[in-house]
Design a protein around this motif. Structure first.
Motif, short mmCIF file in Angstrom:
data_model
loop_
_atom_site.label_atom_id
_atom_site.label_comp_id
_atom_site.label_asym_id
_atom_site.label_seq_id
_atom_site.Cartn_x
_atom_site.Cartn_y
_atom_site.Cartn_z
N UNK A 1 0.79 -1.22 0.00
CA UNK A 1 0.00 0.00 0.00
C UNK A 1 0.82 1.27 0.00
N UNK A 2 1.99 1.26 0.65
CA UNK A 2 2.79 2.49 0.70
C UNK A 2 3.30 2.88 -0.69
N UNK A 3 3.39 1.90 -1.62
CA UNK A 3 3.86 2.17 -2.97
C UNK A 3 2.75 2.68 -3.87
N UNK A 4 1.51 2.30 -3.59
CA UNK A 4 0.39 2.75 -4.42
C UNK A 4 -0.23 4.05 -3.90
N UNK A 5 -0.05 4.34 -2.61
CA UNK A 5 -0.65 5.55 -2.03
C UNK A 5 -0.20 6.82 -2.73
N UNK A 6 1.08 6.97 -3.12
CA UNK A 6 1.47 8.18 -3.84
C UNK A 6 0.71 8.39 -5.14
N UNK A 7 0.33 7.28 -5.79
CA UNK A 7 -0.45 7.39 -7.02
C UNK A 7 -1.81 8.00 -6.74
N UNK A 8 -2.40 7.66 -5.59
CA UNK A 8 -3.68 8.25 -5.21
C UNK A 8 -3.55 9.75 -5.03
N UNK A 9 -2.48 10.17 -4.39
CA UNK A 9 -2.27 11.61 -4.18
C UNK A 9 -2.05 12.32 -5.51
N UNK A 10 -1.31 11.68 -6.42
CA UNK A 10 -1.09 12.30 -7.73
C UNK A 10 -2.40 12.43 -8.50
N UNK A 11 -3.21 11.37 -8.51
CA UNK A 11 -4.51 11.44 -9.19
C UNK A 11 -5.39 12.52 -8.54
N UNK A 12 -5.28 12.67 -7.22
CA UNK A 12 -6.03 13.71 -6.52
C UNK A 12 -5.65 15.09 -7.03
N UNK A 13 -4.36 15.30 -7.25
CA UNK A 13 -3.90 16.59 -7.77
C UNK A 13 -4.47 16.85 -9.16
N UNK A 14 -4.54 15.82 -9.99
CA UNK A 14 -5.12 15.99 -11.33
C UNK A 14 -6.60 16.39 -11.24
N UNK A 15 -7.33 15.72 -10.35
CA UNK A 15 -8.77 15.98 -10.24
C UNK A 15 -9.05 17.36 -9.66
#
Length: 429
Positions: free
Chosen positions: A341-355
């Motif tokens: 999970x610690x490796x995929x969590x940054x992707x969630x934050x990046x997608x959040x920035x896009x949205x």
């Protein structure tokens, strides 16, 4: 292929379409790592969630390509999967089988609305400002979950949230992962998100944070989730609000993706209408229904399809290529399921920035437009509920417009949704 996809008419070739499909797949492949982790948080078997994600994405993309002939790929939607796992199952205590039943019902409603032609009335009645606020709010909600997964945000008895242990290997690697993804995206590197996830996952091996058990294997079993949805349970619990949230967010997200991608591909009519719109909506709603049967949250159109369009994709052959690649990914289960999970969590934050970028399109000179949108956006993460954020946003919009003497600008759908939300909140209180 010519008769099915009309390649010459769209000025493209099979090679161009296949390369475009590869580009789209690379930009959205992160979902096969991220979505199973989110589904596992809801109690769903990780391996089955991985298989369901790949198969749902493959079927949904194939439907879009074959029915609507659009270069648009589908997969379980980000934001909706977080709502499913953390708000509905985790927050409300609803079993994941019942939550899948709610996803199925929302897909059936979406299909009925698409076939009946009510979609235009619903979308046109909802003001642009609320659509933008909903998109940004889902992003903030996703970002909050991502920051928790990174260990940057932890709970606190006095302040509700606080900063985590910045010196831990998990937090350092997660932060490095976010910066790596951002840097790769800025450099226009194909598959930047999935590359960032893999690099940080491998970096965690020396610290004992990541354990790999191979790369290739036969696909994991779907048995733990296939046909496990509980539709009678969803109806019995009266989860109308949950069903409506799945339906509304999928509707808005799909509409935005179709508008953006068809315009970029030059497929939109001169009057702004979208050809074969009904078929595209049937494909999208069908994907949501099939996904729930397989065992994953709402499947929807992906804005990452713009990557393939940028590469020249113009027909359904692009989407069909993505479908084949998702099926091949089924054989990478050991690699995908080992990603922590610690490796995929940054992707969630990046997608959040896009949205969150959607807020730049708000009319900041008109208080009655931007205030309800901001209420919607900030309420979602702070109440930990997408449905609550949408409800408060609609109520605020109707109330502020009325108090400002502009009640005539409020559409019928807004009045209806606002009234239903008032009743819902009153009953909950």
């Amino acid at each position: 292929m010519e008769s099915l996809f009309r390649l010459r008419e769209h000025g493209t070739t099979p090679r161009t379409e296949i390369m475009a499909g590869l580009a789209t797949f690379m930009t959205m492949a992160y979902i096969v790592v991220v979505n199973p982790g989110i589904m596992a948080a809801a109690g769903i078997d990780h391996g089955a969630a991985f298989a369901a994600t790949c198969i749902a994405a493959a079927i949904g993309s194939a439907l879009m390509g074959l029915l609507a002939n659009y270069p648009i790929a589908l997969a379980p939607g980000m934001g909706l999967n977080a709502y499913f796992a953390f708000a509905v199952v985790g927050g409300m205590g609803i079993p994941w089988q019942v939550a899948l039943g709610a996803v199925f019902l929302s897909g059936v409603i979406f299909l009925a609305v698409s076939l009946a032609g009510f979609r235009e009335w619903l979308i046109n009645s909802i003001p642009l400002s609320l659509k933008l606020g909903i998109a940004a709010g889902i992003g903030f909600f996703l970002g909050f979950i991502g920051l928790q997964g990174m260990g940057l945000v932890v709970d606190h008895p006095a302040t509700l949230v606080a900063m985590g242990k910045l010196g831990s290997a998990k937090v350092i690697l997660s932060c490095a992962g976010f910066l790596l993804i951002a840097g790769l995206v800025a450099r226009k590197v194909p598959g930047a998100i999935i590359l960032g996830i893999l690099v940080i996952a491998f970096a965690g091996v020396p610290f004992g944070l990541t354990t790999f058990n191979g790369v290739f294997s036969l696909p994991p079993s779907l048995a733990p989730t296939f046909l496990q949805l509980d539709i009678p349970g969803a109806i019995g619990l009266g989860v109308a609000g949950i069903v409506f949230t799945f339906f509304l967010v999928d509707l808005l997200d799909n509409a935005g993706t179709l508008i953006g991608t068809t315009h970029r591909a030059g497929l939109m009519n001169r009057d702004g209408s979208i050809p074969r719109l009904g078929k595209a909506l049937v494909a999208d709603s069908g994907g949501a229904i099939i996904g729930s049967v397989l065992g994953t949250s709402t499947t929807t159109s992906y804005i990452e399809s713009a990557a393939g369009i940028q590469q020249g994709g113009r027909t359904g052959l692009t989407a069909l290529t993505v479908a084949v690649l998702f099926l091949l990914t089924l054989f990478l289960a050991p690699l995908a399921t080992a990603i922590p999970g610690y490796a995929t969590a940054p992707a969630l934050v990046y997608v959040a920035c896009l949205m969150a970028k959607s807020l730049e399109s708000l009319n900041w000179a008109e208080e009655t437009e931007y205030l309800p949108a901001i209420v919607t956006a900030i309420a979602m993460p702070l109440t930990f509920s997408i449905a609550t954020g949408i409800g408060l946003g609609f109520i605020t919009y109707a109330a502020v417009k009325t108090l400002a003497g502009k009640a005539g600008e409020v559409g019928g759908a807004v009045w209806l949704i606002a009234a239903l939300c008032v009743v819902k909140f009153a009953m909950a209180g």
